[in-house]
Design a protein around this motif. Structure first.
Motif, PDB file in Angstrom:
ATOM      1  N   HIS A 255       0.789  -1.411   0.037  1.00 46.81           N
ATOM      2  CA  HIS A 255       0.085  -0.056   0.100  1.00 46.81           C
ATOM      3  C   HIS A 255       0.977   1.439  -0.079  1.00 46.81           C
ATOM      4  CE1 HIS A 255      -2.370  -3.150   1.884  1.00 46.81           C
ATOM      5  NE2 HIS A 255      -3.538  -2.515   1.334  1.00 46.81           N
ATOM      6  N   VAL A 256       2.028   1.302   0.726  1.00 47.40           N
ATOM      7  CA  VAL A 256       2.649   2.601   0.990  1.00 47.40           C
ATOM      8  C   VAL A 256       3.874   2.689   0.111  1.00 47.40           C
ATOM      9  CG1 VAL A 256       2.001   2.704   3.348  1.00 47.40           C
ATOM     10  CG2 VAL A 256       4.040   1.524   2.849  1.00 47.40           C
ATOM     11  N   ILE A 257       4.140   1.677  -0.890  1.00 47.46           N
ATOM     12  CA  ILE A 257       5.096   1.909  -1.759  1.00 47.46           C
ATOM     13  C   ILE A 257       5.073   2.822  -2.845  1.00 47.46           C
ATOM     14  CG2 ILE A 257       6.714   0.477  -3.439  1.00 47.46           C
ATOM     15  CD1 ILE A 257       5.854  -2.145  -1.591  1.00 47.46           C
ATOM     16  N   PRO A 258       5.712   3.971  -2.789  1.00 49.16           N
ATOM     17  CA  PRO A 258       5.389   4.865  -3.976  1.00 49.16           C
ATOM     18  C   PRO A 258       5.774   4.293  -5.337  1.00 49.16           C
ATOM     19  CG  PRO A 258       7.377   5.514  -2.906  1.00 49.16           C
ATOM     20  CD  PRO A 258       6.795   3.992  -2.051  1.00 49.16           C
ATOM     21  N   VAL A 259       5.192   3.554  -6.046  1.00 48.31           N
ATOM     22  CA  VAL A 259       5.483   3.011  -7.119  1.00 48.31           C
ATOM     23  C   VAL A 259       5.509   3.930  -8.395  1.00 48.31           C
ATOM     24  CG1 VAL A 259       4.351   0.598  -6.563  1.00 48.31           C
ATOM     25  CG2 VAL A 259       2.973   2.527  -7.751  1.00 48.31           C
ATOM     26  N   ARG A 260       4.940   5.063  -8.343  1.00 45.39           N
ATOM     27  CA  ARG A 260       5.634   6.061  -9.394  1.00 45.39           C
ATOM     28  C   ARG A 260       6.096   7.344  -8.909  1.00 45.39           C
ATOM     29  NH1 ARG A 260      -0.540   5.811 -12.695  1.00 45.39           N
ATOM     30  NH2 ARG A 260      -0.480   3.897 -12.898  1.00 45.39           N
ATOM     31  N   GLY A 261       6.901   6.897  -7.585  1.00 56.12           N
ATOM     32  CA  GLY A 261       7.964   8.021  -7.102  1.00 56.12           C
ATOM     33  C   GLY A 261       6.867   9.329  -6.579  1.00 56.12           C
ATOM     34  N   GLY A 262       7.449  10.496  -6.510  1.00 54.35           N
ATOM     35  CA  GLY A 262       6.644  11.331  -5.947  1.00 54.35           C
ATOM     36  C   GLY A 262       7.097  11.646  -4.575  1.00 54.35           C
ATOM     37  N   ILE A 263       6.301  12.203  -3.851  1.00 52.22           N
ATOM     38  CA  ILE A 263       6.385  12.257  -2.361  1.00 52.22           C
ATOM     39  C   ILE A 263       5.763  11.433  -1.320  1.00 52.22           C
ATOM     40  CG2 ILE A 263       5.755  14.002  -0.361  1.00 52.22           C
ATOM     41  CD1 ILE A 263       7.777  15.022  -2.830  1.00 52.22           C
ATOM     42  N   SER A 264       6.470  11.112  -0.656  1.00 50.33           N
ATOM     43  CA  SER A 264       6.003   9.886   0.423  1.00 50.33           C
ATOM     44  C   SER A 264       5.763  10.983   1.974  1.00 50.33           C
ATOM     45  CB  SER A 264       7.045   9.012   1.097  1.00 50.33           C
ATOM     46  OG  SER A 264       6.441   8.022   1.857  1.00 50.33           O
ATOM     47  N   LEU A 265       4.411  10.834   2.216  1.00 51.94           N
ATOM     48  CA  LEU A 265       3.747  11.766   3.075  1.00 51.94           C
ATOM     49  C   LEU A 265       3.722  11.090   4.553  1.00 51.94           C
ATOM     50  CD1 LEU A 265       2.820  14.718   3.242  1.00 51.94           C
ATOM     51  CD2 LEU A 265       0.394  13.589   2.906  1.00 51.94           C
ATOM     52  N   ASP A 266       4.989  11.416   5.221  1.00 52.33           N
ATOM     53  CA  ASP A 266       4.921  10.672   6.567  1.00 52.33           C
ATOM     54  C   ASP A 266       4.242  11.348   7.736  1.00 52.33           C
ATOM     55  OD1 ASP A 266       5.870   9.545   9.395  1.00 52.33           O
ATOM     56  OD2 ASP A 266       7.333   8.695   8.122  1.00 52.33           O
ATOM     57  N   LEU A 267       2.978  10.722   8.101  1.00 52.67           N
ATOM     58  CA  LEU A 267       2.227  11.224   9.125  1.00 52.67           C
ATOM     59  C   LEU A 267       2.372  11.104  10.647  1.00 52.67           C
ATOM     60  CD1 LEU A 267      -1.009  10.634   6.953  1.00 52.67           C
ATOM     61  CD2 LEU A 267      -0.073  13.009   7.205  1.00 52.67           C
ATOM     62  N   SER A 268       3.687  10.531  10.827  1.00 52.24           N
ATOM     63  CA  SER A 268       4.074   9.917  12.097  1.00 52.24           C
ATOM     64  C   SER A 268       4.194  11.153  13.136  1.00 52.24           C
ATOM     65  CB  SER A 268       5.329   9.251  12.232  1.00 52.24           C
ATOM     66  OG  SER A 268       6.423  10.096  11.720  1.00 52.24           O
ATOM     67  N   ARG A 269       4.349  12.408  12.727  1.00 55.60           N
ATOM     68  CA  ARG A 269       4.526  13.641  13.599  1.00 55.60           C
ATOM     69  C   ARG A 269       3.323  13.956  14.185  1.00 55.60           C
ATOM     70  NH1 ARG A 269      10.041  16.867  12.844  1.00 55.60           N
ATOM     71  NH2 ARG A 269      11.462  15.310  12.207  1.00 55.60           N
ATOM     72  N   MET A 270       2.132  13.834  13.168  1.00 55.84           N
ATOM     73  CA  MET A 270       0.827  14.063  13.526  1.00 55.84           C
ATOM     74  C   MET A 270       0.228  13.100  14.618  1.00 55.84           C
ATOM     75  SD  MET A 270      -0.809  15.517  10.021  1.00 55.84           S
ATOM     76  CE  MET A 270      -2.065  16.169  10.807  1.00 55.84           C
ATOM     77  N   ASN A 271       0.591  13.096  15.917  1.00 53.26           N
ATOM     78  CA  ASN A 271       0.470  12.114  16.738  1.00 53.26           C
ATOM     79  C   ASN A 271      -0.312  12.532  18.105  1.00 53.26           C
ATOM     80  OD1 ASN A 271       2.470  13.261  17.893  1.00 53.26           O
ATOM     81  ND2 ASN A 271       4.069  11.464  17.888  1.00 53.26           N
ATOM     82  N   ARG A 272      -1.180  13.294  18.060  1.00 53.54           N
ATOM     83  CA  ARG A 272      -1.733  13.640  19.279  1.00 53.54           C
ATOM     84  C   ARG A 272      -3.145  13.048  19.536  1.00 53.54           C
ATOM     85  NH1 ARG A 272      -2.122  20.214  18.980  1.00 53.54           N
ATOM     86  NH2 ARG A 272      -2.867  19.548  17.050  1.00 53.54           N
ATOM     87  N   VAL A 273      -3.321  12.797  20.815  1.00 49.92           N
ATOM     88  CA  VAL A 273      -4.604  12.304  21.131  1.00 49.92           C
ATOM     89  C   VAL A 273      -5.483  13.765  21.287  1.00 49.92           C
ATOM     90  CG1 VAL A 273      -6.418  11.219  22.746  1.00 49.92           C
ATOM     91  CG2 VAL A 273      -4.049  10.235  21.949  1.00 49.92           C
ATOM     92  N   LEU A 274      -6.455  14.293  20.569  1.00 52.95           N
ATOM     93  CA  LEU A 274      -6.738  15.678  20.670  1.00 52.95           C
ATOM     94  C   LEU A 274      -8.027  15.713  21.820  1.00 52.95           C
ATOM     95  CD1 LEU A 274      -6.982  16.321  16.994  1.00 52.95           C
ATOM     96  CD2 LEU A 274      -5.397  17.017  18.545  1.00 52.95           C
ATOM     97  N   ALA A 275      -8.869  14.698  22.031  1.00 53.09           N
ATOM     98  CA  ALA A 275      -9.861  14.651  23.011  1.00 53.09           C
ATOM     99  C   ALA A 275     -10.278  12.969  23.153  1.00 53.09           C
ATOM    100  CB  ALA A 275     -11.096  15.453  22.584  1.00 53.09           C
TER     101      ALA A 275
END
Length: 459
Positions: free
Chosen positions: A79-99
């Motif tokens: 799923h996460v392999i960028p088969v056509r290159g481009g930008i890999s968008l790593d969302l690991s820093r968006m890691n807050r429990v908001l409520a």
């Protein structure tokens, strides 16, 4: 490359050091846990807010540059392999429990929050998040792939446990779908359109998920059976009897051999096993256990054993969650081709029996585990690294198992999803509905920049 170089410059101006073009970082984002060909992104972006995700996607849309969302990288079908290159968008820093809304049994989280982190956050609240795919996956990735796991038979999959989403669309527009209300009769069900869309329709930047109360009593159990059919028949009768079991896991005799190798203290017979868990009140759990024991013994079960202490249950389920590594212990140094299918429960015994015949005919070692309460099972087909002939046999075996599932009225994946690995079966499983999926994809992502090459094949 001129336009993409300009794009990378613009992204670096936005993100600074949180945009990486380093080889090792790109390589880490060019693979997942699948036995799939790796592909490198041009750069990896590490956004920290929804606004940054929106601006990244807007810039990429203007440059016709692919964007592939990345969570933890534990997916199993590429799923996460960028088969056509481009930008890999790593969302690991968006890691807050908001409520955490305890009275309403829900939580609002960012996509990089992992299931273990959420449950740790909930530890003192008496609440728990129940979807457990084994790996410590991110909730955004779990929603995108419609993840499931060992608790699904009682608590459901991500489909049943996501109430609302915030999503960035292919042009950078930010939308919200659903509400914290438990039901609605207004509009299209966009929330569940994005759940399972594998990042091809939008990037999830916030989730509202259901929580459940921690049960008063939890008891785990194991039971050995003379054969797989007896174990499956036990499960079917238990479900038909209305037993509200929380977990029902099948491990065949091959897998049990690996379990004992990898977990020397386990020391369970190398026969097909059920691993079980029961939730409820003390009296209710005791009744469930005794009812299940009677059903199991009618089907030839032996060595029925309960574990009520937390450390005993933890040891048992850690062993189950490490089944992948236990399976690989059967052939040290091997690679694993993994696949899963799901069939109606009434067809499960036949499906597994015929699958084991196919394994024998292929001359391969392929331990089997399954969430048999919902008709889903997995194979880990072990192959020698670099052995092209053996890999071809393994891939043919996986293909035969998928075809068998379709012939029995099932699906080629109950959990792992489509990605690139199961793309070739979509038309056979869904028929003309694949055309509707393609229409949705073209309408929502006309430039085909969101995780292209996955889930739906476009020209």
């Amino acid at each position: 490359m001129t336009d993409r170089s300009h794009l990378i410059d613009a992204l670096r101006a936005l993100l600074g050091e949180r945009l990486s073009t380093g080889q090792s970082v790109r390589e880490a984002h060019g693979r997942d846990e699948a036995y799939s060909a790796h592909a490198l992104p041009d750069a990896v972006a590490f956004p920290e807010t929804t606004e940054e995700v929106s601006r990244i996607v807007t810039l990429c849309a203007g440059a016709d540059c692919p964007v592939t969302a990345f969570g933890v990288g534990t997916s199993l079908e590429g799923h996460v392999i960028p088969v056509r290159g481009g930008i890999s968008l790593d969302l690991s820093r968006m890691n807050r429990v908001l409520a955490v809304n305890a009275a309403d049994l829900d939580a609002v989280v960012e996509p990089g929050v992992t299931r273990k982190a959420l449950n740790e956050h909930l530890r003192a609240s008496g609440l728990m998040f129940t979807v457990d795919p084994g790996a410590d996956a991110s909730l955004g990735g779990m929603a995108a792939t419609r993840a499931s796991g060992t608790n699904a038979v009682r608590y459901g999959t991500m489909r049943e446990n996501v109430l609302a989403l915030e999503v960035v669309l292919a042009d950078g527009t930010v939308i919200e779908t659903g509400t914290r209300a438990r039901k609605s009769s207004t509009g299209y069900d966009l929330t569940h359109l994005f759940v399972g869309s594998e990042g091809t329709l939008g990037i999830i930047t916030k989730l509202t998920v259901k929580l459940h109360g921690v049960p008063e009593r939890v008891s785990a159990a194991t039971a050995a059976f003379p054969d797989v059919a007896s174990a499956v028949d036990t499960v079917i009768l238990a479900i038909q009897s209305g037993l509200p079991m929380a977990r029902i896991e099948l491990l065949d005799e091959v897998q049990m051999g690996g379990m004992n190798l990898y977990n020397p203290d386990l020391k369970l017979p190398e026969k097909p096993h059920l691993f079980l868990e029961f939730h409820g009140t003390e009296a209710g759990v005791a009744e469930q256990v005794e009812t299940f024991r009677a059903i199991a013994e009618e089907h030839g079960a032996a060595g029925f054993a309960c574990a009520t202490r937390t450390e005993e249950r933890t040891r048992l389920w850690e062993a189950r969650h490490n089944a992948y590594y236990a399976g690989k212990a059967l052939r040290p140094g091997c690679d694993g081709v993994v696949t899963d299918v799901c069939v109606p429960i009434s067809a499960l015994a036949e499906s597994i029996a015929r699958t084991k015949e196919e394994i024998a005919a292929a001359g391969l070692i392929a331990p089997l585990v399954g969430h048999v309460g919902d008709g889903n099972f997995h194979l880990l087909i072990l192959v020698e690294p670099g052995n092209a002939e053996e890999l071809a046999r393994a891939q043919d075996l996986a293909h035969r198992v998928c075809k068998l599932a379709l012939n029995l009225g099932g699906t080629v994946s109950g959990e792992h999803g489509v990605g690139t690995g199961k793309l070739k079966y979509m038309a056979e499983e869904h028929g003309a509905a694949v055309g509707v999926m393609a229409t949705l994809k073209r309408a929502m992502d006309p430039r085909n920049i969101l995780n292209p090459g996955k889930l739906v094949a476009l020209n």
